[in-house]
Design an enzyme around this catalytic site. Structure first.
Site, PDB file in Angstrom:
ATOM      1  N   ASN A   1       0.839  -1.198   0.000  1.00 55.50           N
ATOM      2  CA  ASN A   1       0.000   0.000   0.000  1.00 55.50           C
ATOM      3  C   ASN A   1       0.874   1.248   0.000  1.00 55.50           C
ATOM      4  O   ASN A   1       2.098   1.157   0.036  1.00 55.50           O
ATOM      5  CB  ASN A   1      -0.978  -0.024   1.183  1.00 55.50           C
ATOM      6  CG  ASN A   1      -0.258  -0.016   2.512  1.00 55.50           C
ATOM      7  OD1 ASN A   1       0.378   0.965   2.864  1.00 55.50           O
ATOM      8  ND2 ASN A   1      -0.320  -1.131   3.238  1.00 55.50           N
TER       9      ASN A   1
ATOM     10  N   ILE B   1      -2.596  -6.654  14.344  1.00 54.86           N
ATOM     11  CA  ILE B   1      -1.562  -6.390  15.359  1.00 54.86           C
ATOM     12  C   ILE B   1      -2.116  -5.516  16.479  1.00 54.86           C
ATOM     13  O   ILE B   1      -1.885  -5.767  17.670  1.00 54.86           O
ATOM     14  CB  ILE B   1      -0.322  -5.759  14.696  1.00 54.86           C
ATOM     15  CG1 ILE B   1       0.232  -6.734  13.655  1.00 54.86           C
ATOM     16  CG2 ILE B   1       0.751  -5.395  15.721  1.00 54.86           C
ATOM     17  CD1 ILE B   1       1.212  -6.146  12.678  1.00 54.86           C
TER      18      ILE B   1
ATOM     19  N   PRO C   1      -3.023 -11.323  10.712  1.00 50.92           N
ATOM     20  CA  PRO C   1      -3.355 -11.021  12.105  1.00 50.92           C
ATOM     21  C   PRO C   1      -3.534  -9.515  12.274  1.00 50.92           C
ATOM     22  O   PRO C   1      -2.898  -8.736  11.567  1.00 50.92           O
ATOM     23  CB  PRO C   1      -2.106 -11.494  12.870  1.00 50.92           C
ATOM     24  CG  PRO C   1      -1.001 -11.522  11.855  1.00 50.92           C
ATOM     25  CD  PRO C   1      -1.662 -11.816  10.536  1.00 50.92           C
TER      26      PRO C   1
ATOM     27  N   PHE D   1      -4.512   3.887  14.792  1.00 53.31           N
ATOM     28  CA  PHE D   1      -4.912   4.885  13.807  1.00 53.31           C
ATOM     29  C   PHE D   1      -6.111   4.329  13.049  1.00 53.31           C
ATOM     30  O   PHE D   1      -6.318   3.121  12.997  1.00 53.31           O
ATOM     31  CB  PHE D   1      -3.768   5.155  12.813  1.00 53.31           C
ATOM     32  CG  PHE D   1      -2.827   6.224  13.277  1.00 53.31           C
ATOM     33  CD1 PHE D   1      -1.889   5.956  14.259  1.00 53.31           C
ATOM     34  CD2 PHE D   1      -2.888   7.502  12.744  1.00 53.31           C
ATOM     35  CE1 PHE D   1      -1.020   6.938  14.704  1.00 53.31           C
ATOM     36  CE2 PHE D   1      -2.023   8.497  13.174  1.00 53.31           C
ATOM     37  CZ  PHE D   1      -1.083   8.213  14.156  1.00 53.31           C
TER      38      PHE D   1
HETATM   39  N1  CTP Z   1      -3.917  -2.624  12.110  1.00 52.19           N
HETATM   40  C1  CTP Z   1      -3.093  -3.636  12.592  1.00 52.19           C
HETATM   41  N2  CTP Z   1      -3.083  -4.839  11.971  1.00 52.19           N
HETATM   42  C2  CTP Z   1      -3.879  -5.084  10.915  1.00 52.19           C
HETATM   43  C3  CTP Z   1      -4.723  -4.059  10.410  1.00 52.19           C
HETATM   44  C4  CTP Z   1      -4.692  -2.845  11.050  1.00 52.19           C
HETATM   45  O1  CTP Z   1      -2.371  -3.411  13.554  1.00 52.19           O
HETATM   46  N3  CTP Z   1      -3.845  -6.284  10.348  1.00 52.19           N
HETATM   47  C5  CTP Z   1      -3.961  -1.356  12.833  1.00 52.19           C
HETATM   48  C6  CTP Z   1      -3.362  -0.180  12.101  1.00 52.19           C
HETATM   49  O2  CTP Z   1      -1.991  -0.020  12.403  1.00 52.19           O
HETATM   50  C7  CTP Z   1      -4.182   0.975  12.663  1.00 52.19           C
HETATM   51  C8  CTP Z   1      -5.543   0.347  12.936  1.00 52.19           C
HETATM   52  O3  CTP Z   1      -5.302  -1.053  13.034  1.00 52.19           O
HETATM   53  O4  CTP Z   1      -3.679   1.416  13.893  1.00 52.19           O
HETATM   54  C9  CTP Z   1      -6.606   0.592  11.948  1.00 52.19           C
HETATM   55  O5  CTP Z   1      -6.136   0.344  10.649  1.00 52.19           O
HETATM   56  P1  CTP Z   1      -7.089   0.599   9.394  1.00 52.19           P
HETATM   57  O6  CTP Z   1      -6.341   0.208   8.161  1.00 52.19           O
HETATM   58  O7  CTP Z   1      -7.651   1.975   9.484  1.00 52.19           O
HETATM   59  O8  CTP Z   1      -8.283  -0.370   9.676  1.00 52.19           O
HETATM   60  P2  CTP Z   1      -8.521  -1.849   9.386  1.00 52.19           P
HETATM   61  O9  CTP Z   1      -8.479  -2.607  10.647  1.00 52.19           O
HETATM   62  O10 CTP Z   1      -7.597  -2.344   8.320  1.00 52.19           O
HETATM   63  O11 CTP Z   1     -10.017  -1.805   8.887  1.00 52.19           O
HETATM   64  P3  CTP Z   1     -10.617  -1.348   7.473  1.00 52.19           P
HETATM   65  O12 CTP Z   1      -9.566  -1.633   6.450  1.00 52.19           O
HETATM   66  O13 CTP Z   1     -11.806  -2.186   7.357  1.00 52.19           O
HETATM   67  O14 CTP Z   1     -10.944   0.111   7.596  1.00 52.19           O
END
Ligand code: CTP
Length: 412
Positions: A211, A308, A306, A326
């Site tokens: 990304n 995190i 997973p 975030f």
């Molecule tokens: N995050 C994480 N591990 C993942 C996905 C997300 O630790 N596998 C954490 C990101 O670092 C951030 C938060 O979760 O602090 C939210 O990430 P975001 O991309 O906004 O949300 P998602 O959980 O991916 O949900 P969506 O894509 O459905 O908005």
């Protein structure tokens, strides 16, 4: 320790055989994120060369009070003020005497007289010179003025005698410098864990799912927390950024590697998950490059990565006291972020708009809404460095020990 991150040290090297040990001190200060600018006295130059100091400090070395170029570029007053701490190592009997008398007949003593910053001395001399009443009185005068000192130690001297006068070892001088900076740092003694950047999930050895995250916000947060005195561990996906000064950085590629590195870094007091972790990875990544056999494109089967942030937020022995996530949103920013706070079990969510045109991904600015159990705090648009500093200050406040209850306020 990372209390040296971003700190500037004016290092004065006066004449003494221990000057060679100062080279090691420069290296160690810089390893911990501090910047060193050197003034070498005439006596010091008998023992170490400006070239060694310049190479280790990666800065110009100053030596002459009356140098036209140095004075026009920097000036001894600015030199003495553009530092957070002045360190004299080795501090010879002569320079200690000059400091006590307030003399300013060379660049080093002029800078020490002109400085408005704290000064740390590491005396180094023959044991008779150290024990002489003149040196002891000079030290008493300097200490009474608030000058800090480290050493000298007892031991064999270069002159063949034994006694007090050996300069403190680089490790001890470093310890004294860290203790000085650590004493006022609000996050001293705390451990912070930060994730940053994207993750790359392999499809085959050359292709991956990734990304657009630049890692700028996460890296800025790690640096801000280190500057506040926290021992900071940064777990970063692939970015074009250099490791922040004074931060222990682990570079990873995939979400699974990021989780393993975070778990290995526990326990910590605060975790900030700023990484844009890929939600999915290829279920079966190919070990060899996939070839175009025929016209039908291959089907990519994905599996969930997973989470995190959710893992770190899960209650257990190693749950950090404060977990911050975030929320990257393109619509209904606050609403979606509030749902994420509940779903992931973290304490705060920093919601930001990453829709096209917001300029957040890869850009230098960010607009944050800090959401916690009590509500929403919307911050004005600001640079990612300012977001990091503001968040750091909030974290320091949240982790600060509760003020002691005064006994007169206690009711029986
Ligand atoms: N995050 C994480 N591990 C993942 C996905 C997300 O630790 N596998 C954490 C990101 O670092 C951030 C938060 O979760 O602090 C939210 O990430 P975001 O991309 O906004 O949300 P998602 O959980 O991916 O949900 P969506 O894509 O459905 O908005």
């Amino acid at each position: 320790m990372s209390s040296l991150a971003g700190k500037r040290i004016l290092l004065i090297i006066s004449g003494g055989i221990a000057a060679y040990k100062t080279l090691e001190t420069i290296r160690r200060v810089r390893e911990r994120g501090g910047a060193v600018r050197c003034i070498l006295t005439k006596g010091g130059a008998q023992f170490v060369t400006p070239l060694s100091l310049a190479a280790l400090s990666e800065d110009k070395v100053y030596g002459d009070l009356f140098s036209l170029t140095d004075e026009s570029e920097m000036g001894h007053i600015r030199l003495s003020r553009e530092a957070d701490l002045a360190v004299v190592a080795p501090a010879s009997a002569d320079i200690l005497a000059k400091m006590a008398q307030g003399r300013a007949d060379d660049l080093a003593t002029a800078a020490l007289l002109a400085t408005d910053k704290p000064v740390l001395v590491a005396p180094a001399m023959n044991s008779r010179m150290w024990e002489h009443a003149a040196t002891q009185e000079n030290m008493a005068v300097l200490k009474a003025r608030g000058i800090l000192s480290v050493g000298p130690n007892e031991g064999d001297m270069a002159c063949g005698e034994f006694g007090f006068g050996r300069m403190a070892e680089p490790e001890e001088i470093l310890g004294a410098i860290e203790a000085f900076f650590g004493r006022d740092a609000p996050l001293a003694g705390r451990h912070a864990l930060v994730t940053s950047g994207p993750t790359f999930e392999a499809i085959d050895p050359v292709r991956f799912i990734g990304n657009r995250s630049s890692g700028r916000q996460g890296h800025a947060i790690a640096l801000a927390l280190a500057r506040l005195g926290a021992r900071t561990t940064l777990v970063s996906g692939p970015t074009g950024l250099s490791d922040p000064a004074g931060v222990e950085t682990h570079r990873v590629e995939s979400a699974q590697e990021m989780l393993a590195a975070c778990e290995a870094a526990l326990p910590c007091d605060v975790a900030v998950c700023a990484a844009a972790v890929s939600d999915w990875r290829a279920k079966e990544p190919h070990s060899r490059k996939m070839k175009k056999n025929g016209k039908t494109p291959p089907e990519l089967v994905l599996t969930a990565n997973p989470d995190i942030l959710a893992c770190l937020s899960a209650t257990g022995n190693t749950r950090p006291r404060l977990v911050v996530g975030f929320a990257a949103e393109t619509e209904k920013v606050v609403e979606h972020a509030q749902a994420k706070l509940a779903k992931k079990g973290c304490d705060w969510i920093l919601a930001n708009d990453v829709s096209q045109g917001s300029g957040t991904f890869g850009g230098a600015q960010n607009t944050i809404h800090l959401i916690d159990a009590h509500g929403v705090d919307s911050w004005p648009r600001m640079s990612k460095d300012d977001v990091a500093a503001k968040l750091g200050a909030r974290i320091a406040k949240a982790l600060a020990p509760a003020p002691a209850v005064k006994s007169e306020n206690l009711k029986s």
